[in-house]
Design a protein around this motif. Structure first.
Motif, PDB file in Angstrom:
ATOM      1  N   PRO A 276       0.809  -1.212   0.000  1.00 50.36           N
ATOM      2  CA  PRO A 276       0.000   0.000   0.000  1.00 50.36           C
ATOM      3  C   PRO A 276       0.853   1.277   0.000  1.00 50.36           C
ATOM      4  O   PRO A 276       1.780   1.383   0.813  1.00 50.36           O
ATOM      5  CB  PRO A 276      -0.781  -0.080   1.317  1.00 50.36           C
ATOM      6  CG  PRO A 276      -0.567  -1.444   1.864  1.00 50.36           C
ATOM      7  CD  PRO A 276       0.621  -2.039   1.201  1.00 50.36           C
ATOM      8  N   VAL A 277       0.566   2.197  -0.891  1.00 52.84           N
ATOM      9  CA  VAL A 277       1.162   3.537  -0.824  1.00 52.84           C
ATOM     10  C   VAL A 277       0.130   4.538  -1.337  1.00 52.84           C
ATOM     11  O   VAL A 277      -0.741   4.187  -2.127  1.00 52.84           O
ATOM     12  CB  VAL A 277       2.445   3.704  -1.673  1.00 52.84           C
ATOM     13  CG1 VAL A 277       3.567   2.813  -1.184  1.00 52.84           C
ATOM     14  CG2 VAL A 277       2.192   3.451  -3.151  1.00 52.84           C
ATOM     15  N   VAL A 278       0.256   5.777  -0.872  1.00 49.18           N
ATOM     16  CA  VAL A 278      -0.649   6.828  -1.334  1.00 49.18           C
ATOM     17  C   VAL A 278       0.174   7.988  -1.890  1.00 49.18           C
ATOM     18  O   VAL A 278       1.114   8.450  -1.244  1.00 49.18           O
ATOM     19  CB  VAL A 278      -1.553   7.336  -0.187  1.00 49.18           C
ATOM     20  CG1 VAL A 278      -2.476   8.445  -0.688  1.00 49.18           C
ATOM     21  CG2 VAL A 278      -2.362   6.177   0.395  1.00 49.18           C
ATOM     22  N   VAL A 279      -0.176   8.410  -3.095  1.00 51.50           N
ATOM     23  CA  VAL A 279       0.507   9.539  -3.735  1.00 51.50           C
ATOM     24  C   VAL A 279      -0.528  10.632  -3.977  1.00 51.50           C
ATOM     25  O   VAL A 279      -1.512  10.408  -4.681  1.00 51.50           O
ATOM     26  CB  VAL A 279       1.121   9.109  -5.081  1.00 51.50           C
ATOM     27  CG1 VAL A 279       1.774  10.313  -5.764  1.00 51.50           C
ATOM     28  CG2 VAL A 279       2.136   7.982  -4.883  1.00 51.50           C
ATOM     29  N   VAL A 280      -0.317  11.787  -3.356  1.00 52.43           N
ATOM     30  CA  VAL A 280      -1.204  12.920  -3.604  1.00 52.43           C
ATOM     31  C   VAL A 280      -0.559  13.784  -4.686  1.00 52.43           C
ATOM     32  O   VAL A 280       0.560  14.262  -4.513  1.00 52.43           O
ATOM     33  CB  VAL A 280      -1.402  13.766  -2.325  1.00 52.43           C
ATOM     34  CG1 VAL A 280      -2.322  14.947  -2.613  1.00 52.43           C
ATOM     35  CG2 VAL A 280      -1.965  12.902  -1.199  1.00 52.43           C
ATOM     36  N   ASP A 281      -1.248  13.945  -5.794  1.00 54.67           N
ATOM     37  CA  ASP A 281      -0.759  14.797  -6.870  1.00 54.67           C
ATOM     38  C   ASP A 281      -1.550  16.104  -6.821  1.00 54.67           C
ATOM     39  O   ASP A 281      -2.740  16.124  -7.118  1.00 54.67           O
ATOM     40  CB  ASP A 281      -0.957  14.083  -8.219  1.00 54.67           C
ATOM     41  CG  ASP A 281      -0.671  14.988  -9.421  1.00 54.67           C
ATOM     42  OD1 ASP A 281      -0.112  16.088  -9.236  1.00 54.67           O
ATOM     43  OD2 ASP A 281      -1.010  14.582 -10.552  1.00 54.67           O
ATOM     44  N   VAL A 282      -0.886  17.162  -6.391  1.00 57.67           N
ATOM     45  CA  VAL A 282      -1.521  18.475  -6.396  1.00 57.67           C
ATOM     46  C   VAL A 282      -1.246  19.059  -7.779  1.00 57.67           C
ATOM     47  O   VAL A 282      -0.183  19.599  -8.042  1.00 57.67           O
ATOM     48  CB  VAL A 282      -0.964  19.376  -5.274  1.00 57.67           C
ATOM     49  CG1 VAL A 282      -1.769  20.671  -5.186  1.00 57.67           C
ATOM     50  CG2 VAL A 282      -0.989  18.648  -3.931  1.00 57.67           C
ATOM     51  N   MET A 283      -2.212  18.876  -8.669  1.00 56.60           N
ATOM     52  CA  MET A 283      -1.975  19.166 -10.089  1.00 56.60           C
ATOM     53  C   MET A 283      -1.746  20.648 -10.364  1.00 56.60           C
ATOM     54  O   MET A 283      -2.333  21.512  -9.731  1.00 56.60           O
ATOM     55  CB  MET A 283      -3.172  18.702 -10.926  1.00 56.60           C
ATOM     56  CG  MET A 283      -3.361  17.206 -10.934  1.00 56.60           C
ATOM     57  SD  MET A 283      -4.743  16.733 -12.013  1.00 56.60           S
ATOM     58  CE  MET A 283      -6.130  17.281 -11.019  1.00 56.60           C
ATOM     59  N   ARG A 284      -0.907  20.887 -11.360  1.00 58.26           N
ATOM     60  CA  ARG A 284      -0.615  22.229 -11.828  1.00 58.26           C
ATOM     61  C   ARG A 284      -0.671  22.204 -13.349  1.00 58.26           C
ATOM     62  O   ARG A 284      -0.828  21.139 -13.948  1.00 58.26           O
ATOM     63  CB  ARG A 284       0.758  22.661 -11.342  1.00 58.26           C
ATOM     64  CG  ARG A 284       1.870  21.761 -11.871  1.00 58.26           C
ATOM     65  CD  ARG A 284       3.152  22.001 -11.116  1.00 58.26           C
ATOM     66  NE  ARG A 284       4.316  21.995 -11.988  1.00 58.26           N
ATOM     67  CZ  ARG A 284       5.554  22.222 -11.558  1.00 58.26           C
ATOM     68  NH1 ARG A 284       5.766  22.472 -10.278  1.00 58.26           N
ATOM     69  NH2 ARG A 284       6.562  22.210 -12.391  1.00 58.26           N
ATOM     70  N   GLY A 285      -0.506  23.358 -13.963  1.00 58.49           N
ATOM     71  CA  GLY A 285      -0.559  23.378 -15.422  1.00 58.49           C
ATOM     72  C   GLY A 285       0.577  22.580 -16.023  1.00 58.49           C
ATOM     73  O   GLY A 285       1.716  22.703 -15.599  1.00 58.49           O
ATOM     74  N   GLY A 286       0.266  21.772 -17.023  1.00 61.12           N
ATOM     75  CA  GLY A 286       1.283  20.965 -17.678  1.00 61.12           C
ATOM     76  C   GLY A 286       1.154  21.111 -19.163  1.00 61.12           C
ATOM     77  O   GLY A 286       0.342  21.919 -19.634  1.00 61.12           O
ATOM     78  N   PRO A 287       1.899  20.394 -19.986  1.00 60.22           N
ATOM     79  CA  PRO A 287       2.889  19.380 -19.600  1.00 60.22           C
ATOM     80  C   PRO A 287       4.220  20.019 -19.201  1.00 60.22           C
ATOM     81  O   PRO A 287       4.344  21.239 -19.202  1.00 60.22           O
ATOM     82  CB  PRO A 287       3.069  18.596 -20.903  1.00 60.22           C
ATOM     83  CG  PRO A 287       2.867  19.620 -21.973  1.00 60.22           C
ATOM     84  CD  PRO A 287       1.806  20.543 -21.430  1.00 60.22           C
ATOM     85  N   SER A 288       5.171  19.140 -18.920  1.00 60.34           N
ATOM     86  CA  SER A 288       6.506  19.551 -18.497  1.00 60.34           C
ATOM     87  C   SER A 288       6.390  20.488 -17.298  1.00 60.34           C
ATOM     88  O   SER A 288       5.494  20.346 -16.496  1.00 60.34           O
ATOM     89  CB  SER A 288       7.277  20.168 -19.660  1.00 60.34           C
ATOM     90  OG  SER A 288       8.623  20.358 -19.288  1.00 60.34           O
ATOM     91  N   THR A 289       7.265  21.465 -17.200  1.00 56.42           N
ATOM     92  CA  THR A 289       7.215  22.334 -16.033  1.00 56.42           C
ATOM     93  C   THR A 289       5.953  23.187 -16.075  1.00 56.42           C
ATOM     94  O   THR A 289       5.446  23.620 -15.050  1.00 56.42           O
ATOM     95  CB  THR A 289       8.495  23.195 -15.960  1.00 56.42           C
ATOM     96  OG1 THR A 289       9.606  22.328 -16.190  1.00 56.42           O
ATOM     97  CG2 THR A 289       8.655  23.855 -14.618  1.00 56.42           C
TER      98      THR A 289
END
Ligand SMILES: Cc1ncc(C[n+]2csc(CCOP(=O)(O)OP(=O)(O)O)c2C)c(N)n1
Ligand code: SF4
Lengths: 554, 170, 282
Positions: A276-289
């Motif tokens: 078990p693992v949890v990954v929180v992705d706090v999304m930002r504008g993409g792609p790349s940086t």
């Protein structure tokens, strides 16, 4: 920014609801910044279509924020007598109110223009001025300190100088009784959810806009004997989680798109080794940086499909600032219970918005990870049968030694490339997820109109706002917003959409990722309509309203 | 070998020698089984059994008194490896019984020499007698293995050529 | 005889082996390293269930499943972070990491540097055969620049090799040693010493790949014990490495840095404690 925080806190103490978001220029220090607040008598999660008041403490480069700060003919632009508000703002028809902000500040010892402006706003919105003192005290230091005294003097002066306009934007009195109010950001809420869910180990690499989640968690984990490790990169972060979780500790990391991309190989390892693992992705504008400081729902595809091989895992998305707490906690519970990886898709707008919310009720999920605690002859870590979840022995348990493996394996864990083993383990890892009963938490469903808006994550807020506005025009909109994106819930979705005449899909993605997901997993004979818009601009409620009640009709 | 002077010390060393030999032949047998060389696998399996038997006999000789426990690196073999152990790099998946028995033969020879040196040394008389017996036994093995090997032809000149490339697994 | 310990033998080396038969080529040095692991664990009388061996991907990384301890066969290059996460949260366990030179110094190279720096109390054993065995014999970071036997680099890599001991020392590893698979007992001793030394311990084991580097069978003729005792002084260790020809065997460095302490001691959340920061200031 400071003034915005003070205003939000005062509103909270006065009994109002509200949110604050922010935007800034490209500079690391100094430079232009905007604090955007909405204060309301009912709970709010997004900004309205227009702002009532725009106060310019300094107009330099303020035109940068024009798209984020829509104004209308009823709006008021407040600025210094000597200042020149960018023409773009006035072109909206907004009225200009020029005040001696800078002179009033200069006349008071240690005075600051932003405090004078705060005073003006408090008078315009009829906020109780007495509350400012307590908030300033808490923020600026000891009672009666110079900063507090001069701050209060400026606020008073600011209020006096708009006396003629006082109450132009007065708020209705707040609802009389309510529970405890929290002033919290989505990132903080997710952190609290993680700890409530039992997370005691975090390894992470800083990235905008997830860093604040980590900054909140580091000291919070210490309070519960846990640890946050700043790892050398995201590859290390996720693998440290896998190690800690293998040892029995619920573990989580937070990142954003670029970090999630780096983690994907090992998220697959967590899936294959059933760790078990949890990954929180706090999304930002993409792609790349991309646009690191702005929100976008563009990581849906990588979260759903980014793992190599057939790697069933959990993907969840919080639906509001407050819901970051519940959804993260639920994700931890599910990852532990189902021994798999969970990706939580938050975003910049949820994560960095500060909201006044009613203290969320505490939820406790019964039963966690299934653990083999006693020695057993012929222990098989990946035993087949039952619901697909096989008890996990933790190191230290005598007689159950096994090697967890990312190579396909037999039930014992021994590597195997036999078709039979592969098929059975694939089935096991899928069935344990699809067979689980996720209950009503899977989605938020509001209303029962036969026009439906299907949305997810932070796009829900403007949709809800639109629903309120449409209701006022006699149009009843049903909202369906899944919190659980993977595994899909076809039967539940069918029921949620039953009787729908139209279904509009609203999302903040250029490629209409959510639409394509719905078309693939929830195909609908009559199809979907799409409102898909990339970041960084948030979806405005009016854009949704338009789809059902075009301007000029009725 | 200066430090092997008593019977228990000697038995502890002898036991380690036989156990290591048994263990290594068992590993080699597994190797040959995994790489589909069943004939040599059987042969190594048999050697493992014999060495293990020998080890059990030594244990019996020590009676109820437990032998001192010596860390594997602290034995005094006069060499890094115990005399009867075949080097780990010596095996080959295409090796023939003749070659395998050649490795065994050398090992038995080294063991015989080791025991003989102790028998000729200046430890307790009782221990030296025992060492001499062991040396005799190993020499007997040498002869037996030599006869055994005689049943097999020496390898063809290009015995290790394989038209198939190695597998790539990961 | 150096030690004539009377510790009662609880478990023999072979009791630390599992029933899985290695897939390695007969003759591979990794068989000897496997044996050294079992000997070291037996000598230290470790309880098998209190040991975890973590690995990445490669021939050498197959080792955990051949042991009767807890194991994790992770992805290529990431064994160290898995082990670090485990050790930080389970300080009660003895944690070892095993793998190849490609796994540890190429794809996992940064984790190696950072693990040396972080100095978590684990032991890292790299079976160095100067080649990628598992993928059919490509050059690794430790391969000599003029080695021309790989199809991918037919003219040699023509790039500078990586010196693991030098890097380990410069990065802060607290124990640094080299062993050779032609001496499993000596390797066992170094592993045991490494495990017992606090902090991050690094052991390079010269372990021939008889399939892609058959000439490495001759290493046994070249390796020799370093004629000096381990030092605790990094400057002395560094000077010795200047004249090292990569075939001196033994423990080079035993540092005195305190291992990484995290204070991990998980407790249940005290209701309300964490919420305080969200309450209103009044
Ligand atoms: C991300 C990734 N890239 C490449 C591979 C292929 N791969 C498997 S093992 C290996 C190299 C192994 O070499 P080394 O670590 O030196 O171990 P050895 O096989 O020599 O023991 C490679 C490149 C992989 N498994 N994963
Ligand atoms: S290919 Fe080389 S490293 Fe891999 S098992 Fe064979 S000999 Fe060992």
């Amino acid at each position: 920014m400071t003034a915005g925080g003070i205003l939000l806190e005062v509103a909270a103490q006065a009994g109002y609801h509200g949110i604050m978001t922010r935007s800034s220029g490209p500079q690391i220090r100094g430079g232009e910044a905007a604090a955007m607040l909405r204060i309301s008598t009912f709970p709010v999660e997004s900004h309205a279509d227009v702002f009532d008041i725009l106060v310019g403490v300094d107009w330099l480069n303020a035109e940068r924020f024009r798209a984020e700060i829509p104004l209308g003919p009823d709006s008021l632009v407040v600025g210094d007598l000597d200042g020149r508000p960018p023409a773009e703002y006035l072109a909206t028809g907004a009225r200009l109110l020029a005040l001696p902000l800078s002179r009033l500040a200069r006349e008071r010892e240690g005075g600051r223009e932003n405090m004078v402006a705060l005073g003006a706003i408090s008078a315009l919105a009829a906020l109780p001025r007495g509350l400012f003192e307590g908030v300033l005290n808490a923020l600026l230091g000891r009672k009666g300190s110079e900063a507090v005294v001069s701050g209060m003097a400026c606020i008073e002066a600011g209020a006096q100088c708009v006396a003629g306009e006082s109450g132009t934007f007065a708020l209705a009195p707040p609802a009389p009784t309510r529970g405890a109010i929290w002033n919290i950001s989505g990132n903080e809420a997710a952190g609290l959810g993680a700890i409530r869910g039992g997370v005691r180990f975090v390894a992470a690499y800083p990235i905008t806009p997830a860093t604040e989640l980590l900054e909140w968690m580091a000291p919070a984990l210490e309070q519960v004997g846990g640890v946050l490790v700043q790892a050398e990169d995201e590859l290390a972060s996720v693998n440290q989680l896998i190690g800690a979780s293998f040892g029995g500790t619920p573990s989580l990391t937070a990142t954003s798109g670029p970090g999630l991309a780096l983690m994907t190989e090992s998220i697959g390892l967590a899936v294959a080794s059933e760790t078990p693992v949890v990954v929180v992705d706090v999304m930002r504008g993409g792609p790349s940086t991309g646009i690191p400081t702005k929100s976008e729902q563009g990581d849906l595809n990588i979260a759903l499909y980014g793992l190599h091989g057939d790697a069933p895992h959990l993907v969840l998305a919080p639906l509001s600032v407050a819901d970051c707490l519940f959804t993260t906690q639920w994700a931890v519970h599910l990852a532990e219970k189902l021994q798999t990886a969970a990706i939580v898709l938050s975003d910049q707008s949820l994560g960095q918005t500060r909201a006044l919310i009613e203290r969320p009720a505490e939820v406790a999920f019964v039963s966690g990870r299934s653990i083999q605690r006693t020695p057993v002859a012929g222990y098989q870590r990946y035993a087949l049968g039952g619901d697909g979840v096989s008890p996990m022995a933790l190191p230290g348990t005598p007689g159950c030694q096994y090697t967890a493996d990312g190579l396909e394996h037999a039930p014992s864990g021994t590597p195997s490339s036999r078709a039979e083993d592969h098929r059975r383990q694939l089935d096991k890892r899928r069935d344990k997820l699809t067979g689980h009963d996720y209950g009503d938490h899977w989605a938020l469903i509001e209303g029962d109109g036969d026009v439906v808006v299907l949305t997810w994550g932070s796009s829900l807020a403007p949709v809800r706002e639109a629903r309120r506005s449409l209701a006022g025009r006699g149009i009843d909109v049903r909202i369906v917003a899944p919190r659980l994106l993977m595994p899909v819930q076809p039967a539940r979705m069918r029921e949620a959409l039953s009787g729908a005449s139209r279904v509009l899909v609203v999302e903040q993605s250029h490629g209409a990722q959510f639409l394509h997901y719905l078309q693939a997993f929830y195909p609908r004979e009559r199809g979907y309509e799409s409102l898909a818009q990339p970041g960084p601009l948030p979806i405005r409620p009016e854009q949704v309203v338009e789809r059902f009640n075009p301007r000029g009709s009725r | 070998m200066k430090t092997i002077t008593t019977r228990v010390e000697f038995l502890a060393h002898a036991l380690a020698i036989e156990e290591e030999a048994a263990e290594r032949y068992a590993v080699f047998a597994d190797q040959m089984q995994v790489t589909n060389n069943p004939e040599v696998a059987t042969l190594f399996r048999e050697m493992a059994r014999l060495e293990d038997e020998h080890a059990r006999r030594i244990e019996e000789m020590s009676g109820d008194k437990p032998l001192p426990r010596i860390d594997p690196w602290a034995f005094d073999f006069g060499d890094a490896e115990p005399p009867e152990a075949v080097d780990y790099t010596a095996t080959h998946y295409l090796m023939t019984p003749y070659q395998a028995l050649g490795l065994v033969l050398n090992a038995e020879q080294r063991a015989a020499e080791f025991f003989q040196r102790i028998a000729d040394g200046d430890g307790e008389a009782d221990m030296r007698r025992l060492a001499a017996e062991f040396a005799d036994e190993e020499r007997e093995h040498v002869e037996r293995v030599r006869r055994w090997r005689g049943k097999y032809p020496p390898p063809e000149p290009h015995w290790d050529e394989d038209p198939d490339p190695p597998n790539e697994l990961e | 005889m150096e030690q004539l310990s009377t510790r009662q033998a609880a478990l023999k080396p072979k009791d630390y082996k599992s029933d899985n038969k290695p897939v390695w080529c007969p003759g591979c040095g990794d068989f000897s390293v496997l044996s050294a692991f079992t000997k070291a664990m037996s000598a230290m009388t470790l309880d098998p269930e209190r040991v975890a061996v973590i690995s990445g991907i490669g021939c050498s990384s197959r080792i955990p499943a051949y042991l009767n301890v807890y194991g994790f066969h992770a992805v290529h290059g990431r064994a160290l972070p898995v082990a670090i996460g485990l050790k930080i949260t389970r300080p009660d366990l003895t944690v070892l990491v095993a793998g190849g030179d490609g796994d540890g110094f190429s794809i996992g190279g940064n984790h190696f540097l950072q693990a040396c720096r972080r100095n978590v109390d684990i032991t890292y054993v790299v079976m160095d055969n100067q080649v990628y065995g598992m993928t059919k014999g490509q050059a690794s970071p430790t391969t000599a620049p003029d080695w021309m036997r790989s199809k991918l680099t037919p003219h040699g890599t023509r790039i500078n090799p990586f010196y693991p001991l030098v890097i380990a020392l410069a990065s802060g590893a607290n124990f640094i040693a080299r062993a050779s698979s032609n001496d499993p007992n000596g390797t066992a001793r170094v592993i045991a010493e490494a495990v017992e030394h606090p902090g991050f311990s690094f052991v390079q084991v010269l372990s021939p790949c008889v399939t892609f580097r058959p000439e490495q069978r001759d290493w046994k003729k070249i390796v020799r014990p370093a004629p000096v005792a381990p030092t605790a002084d990094p400057a002395v260790a560094a000077r010795r490495l200047m004249t090292d020809d990569n075939f001196f065997i033994g423990t080079l460095f035993k540092g005195g840095r305190a291992p990484f302490e995290s204070g991990f001691a998980p407790r249940a959340e005290v209701a309300g404690e964490l919420e305080r920061s969200f309450g209103l200031t009044a």
